[in-house]
Scaffold this motif. Structure first.
Motif, PDB file in Angstrom:
ATOM      1  N   SER A   1      44.391  35.760  27.289  1.00  0.00           N
ATOM      2  CA  SER A   1      43.565  35.411  28.447  1.00  0.00           C
ATOM      3  C   SER A   1      44.185  34.286  29.270  1.00  0.00           C
ATOM      4  CB  SER A   1      42.171  34.984  27.984  1.00  0.00           C
ATOM      5  OG  SER A   1      41.399  34.514  29.074  1.00  0.00           O
ATOM      6  N   SER A  46      42.089  32.996  31.950  1.00  0.00           N
ATOM      7  CA  SER A  46      40.959  32.383  32.651  1.00  0.00           C
ATOM      8  C   SER A  46      39.698  32.476  31.810  1.00  0.00           C
ATOM      9  CB  SER A  46      40.718  33.073  34.001  1.00  0.00           C
ATOM     10  OG  SER A  46      40.238  34.397  33.795  1.00  0.00           O
ATOM     11  N   GLU A  75      36.809  33.626  32.861  1.00  0.00           N
ATOM     12  CA  GLU A  75      36.222  34.938  33.130  1.00  0.00           C
ATOM     13  C   GLU A  75      36.860  36.019  32.253  1.00  0.00           C
ATOM     14  OE1 GLU A  75      37.209  32.826  35.353  1.00  0.00           O
ATOM     15  OE2 GLU A  75      35.555  32.444  36.743  1.00  0.00           O
ATOM     16  N   GLN A  76      38.175  35.974  32.142  1.00  0.00           N
ATOM     17  CA  GLN A  76      38.869  36.966  31.313  1.00  0.00           C
ATOM     18  C   GLN A  76      38.510  36.792  29.840  1.00  0.00           C
ATOM     19  OE1 GLN A  76      43.135  36.961  31.748  1.00  0.00           O
ATOM     20  NE2 GLN A  76      43.407  38.838  30.560  1.00  0.00           N
ATOM     21  N   LEU A 113      35.705  35.655  28.588  1.00  0.00           N
ATOM     22  CA  LEU A 113      34.356  36.184  28.384  1.00  0.00           C
ATOM     23  C   LEU A 113      34.359  37.708  28.374  1.00  0.00           C
ATOM     24  CD1 LEU A 113      32.194  33.762  30.557  1.00  0.00           C
ATOM     25  CD2 LEU A 113      31.932  34.175  28.105  1.00  0.00           C
ATOM     26  N   ASN A 114      35.138  38.319  29.242  1.00  0.00           N
ATOM     27  CA  ASN A 114      35.219  39.778  29.275  1.00  0.00           C
ATOM     28  C   ASN A 114      35.844  40.322  27.992  1.00  0.00           C
ATOM     29  OD1 ASN A 114      34.015  40.202  31.783  1.00  0.00           O
ATOM     30  ND2 ASN A 114      35.947  39.889  32.883  1.00  0.00           N
ATOM     31  N   ARG A 134      33.242  39.933  25.296  1.00  0.00           N
ATOM     32  CA  ARG A 134      32.163  40.899  25.562  1.00  0.00           C
ATOM     33  C   ARG A 134      32.562  42.283  25.060  1.00  0.00           C
ATOM     34  NH1 ARG A 134      30.348  44.321  29.959  1.00  0.00           N
ATOM     35  NH2 ARG A 134      28.164  43.918  30.546  1.00  0.00           N
ATOM     36  N   ASP A 161      25.545  39.145  28.219  1.00  0.00           N
ATOM     37  CA  ASP A 161      25.624  38.498  29.525  1.00  0.00           C
ATOM     38  C   ASP A 161      24.532  37.443  29.691  1.00  0.00           C
ATOM     39  OD1 ASP A 161      27.767  40.100  30.137  1.00  0.00           O
ATOM     40  OD2 ASP A 161      26.583  41.565  31.265  1.00  0.00           O
ATOM     41  N   THR A 209      26.449  33.442  29.910  1.00  0.00           N
ATOM     42  CA  THR A 209      26.663  33.561  31.350  1.00  0.00           C
ATOM     43  C   THR A 209      27.903  32.812  31.772  1.00  0.00           C
ATOM     44  OG1 THR A 209      25.248  31.630  31.642  1.00  0.00           O
ATOM     45  CG2 THR A 209      24.213  33.785  31.878  1.00  0.00           C
ATOM     46  N   LEU A 210      28.474  33.226  32.888  1.00  0.00           N
ATOM     47  CA  LEU A 210      29.625  32.501  33.432  1.00  0.00           C
ATOM     48  C   LEU A 210      29.221  31.090  33.804  1.00  0.00           C
ATOM     49  CD1 LEU A 210      31.244  35.196  35.746  1.00  0.00           C
ATOM     50  CD2 LEU A 210      32.335  34.109  33.792  1.00  0.00           C
ATOM     51  N   ARG A 238      29.775  27.132  39.026  1.00  0.00           N
ATOM     52  CA  ARG A 238      30.867  26.489  39.751  1.00  0.00           C
ATOM     53  C   ARG A 238      30.317  25.467  40.741  1.00  0.00           C
ATOM     54  NH1 ARG A 238      35.670  28.766  38.798  1.00  0.00           N
ATOM     55  NH2 ARG A 238      35.750  30.868  37.949  1.00  0.00           N
TER      56      ARG A 238
END
Length: 206
Positions: free
Chosen positions: A85, A87, A89-90, A92-93, A96, A198, A202-203, A206
């Motif tokens: 990864s 990031s 976001e990556q 977490l994906n 997930r 999710d 959660t993300l 920001r």
């Protein structure tokens, strides 16, 4: 100092232990923890019952060893995936996708739940299981490590609490599927699991 290479006896010992663990997994899943018999496990492994006692004290010791092995393998696999990864976001994906994929192992979720219920009624067993959790999932600096990988949640639910909740959710869904399979089919289970993931992770804001 050079690493000592395993000799033939070491290799045979490891082979027997691995065979017993694989056979134990099959019998535990098939019969449940309390109904599983060591004689059946030994027979499936092509070993004597005495071979089990040469490696494990009793059935509980065998199950705990299997549980620790599975936790370690899952953690190693997850860490390998996360290493790619770049990031939050990556990460977490990746987590997930890994989490939803564990639905394919519902039998183990049910088996682990059975042992936890057994352990609740047997304090010594509960203490042993808690010890394994503490050894494999050390609490010190755990939240900081999760934040490094998944970012801050931006709410009052810690990353540690969110991650700790994910496993029990799988066990609950695996149980309910047994009673309402027409509602909780494979597609629906994965969709529900993804949405719950999710909601918990959660993300970061920001």
């Amino acid at each position: 100092m050079p690493t000592k290479l395993p000799n033939k006896n070491d290799l045979r010992t490891k082979e027997t232990r691995d065979l017993l663990l694989r056979s134990a997994e099959t019998i535990f899943v098939r019969d449940g923890y309390e109904s599983a018999e060591l004689g059946e496990i030994a027979s499936l492994a092509g070993r004597t019952k005495g071979a089990i006692y040469a490696h494990f004290k009793n059935k509980e010791d065998l199950f705990i060893a299997l549980f620790a092995e599975r936790m370690t393998l899952h953690a190693d696999r997850m860490n390998e995936n996360l290493a790619e990864s770049t990031s939050v976001e990556q990460s977490l994906n990746i987590f997930r996708e890994f989490y939803v994929s564990t639905l394919d192992d519902k039998n183990w979720s049910l088996l682990l739940l059975e042992f936890k219920l057994f352990a609740i009624r047997h304090p010594e067993s509960k203490e042993r299981l808690q010890k394994v959790y503490k050894e494999l999932l050390p609490r010190a600096h755990q939240e900081e490590e999760f934040i490094k990988v998944f970012g801050s949640s931006g709410n009052d639910l810690s990353r540690s609490a969110a991650v700790a909740t994910l496993g029990p959710i799988l066990s609950a869904l695996a149980i309910e599927e047994q009673f309402v399979p027409e509602l909780l089919d494979e597609h629906t289970l994965k969709m529900v699991t993804a949405r719950l993931f999710d909601a918990l992770l959660t993300l970061p804001v920001r």
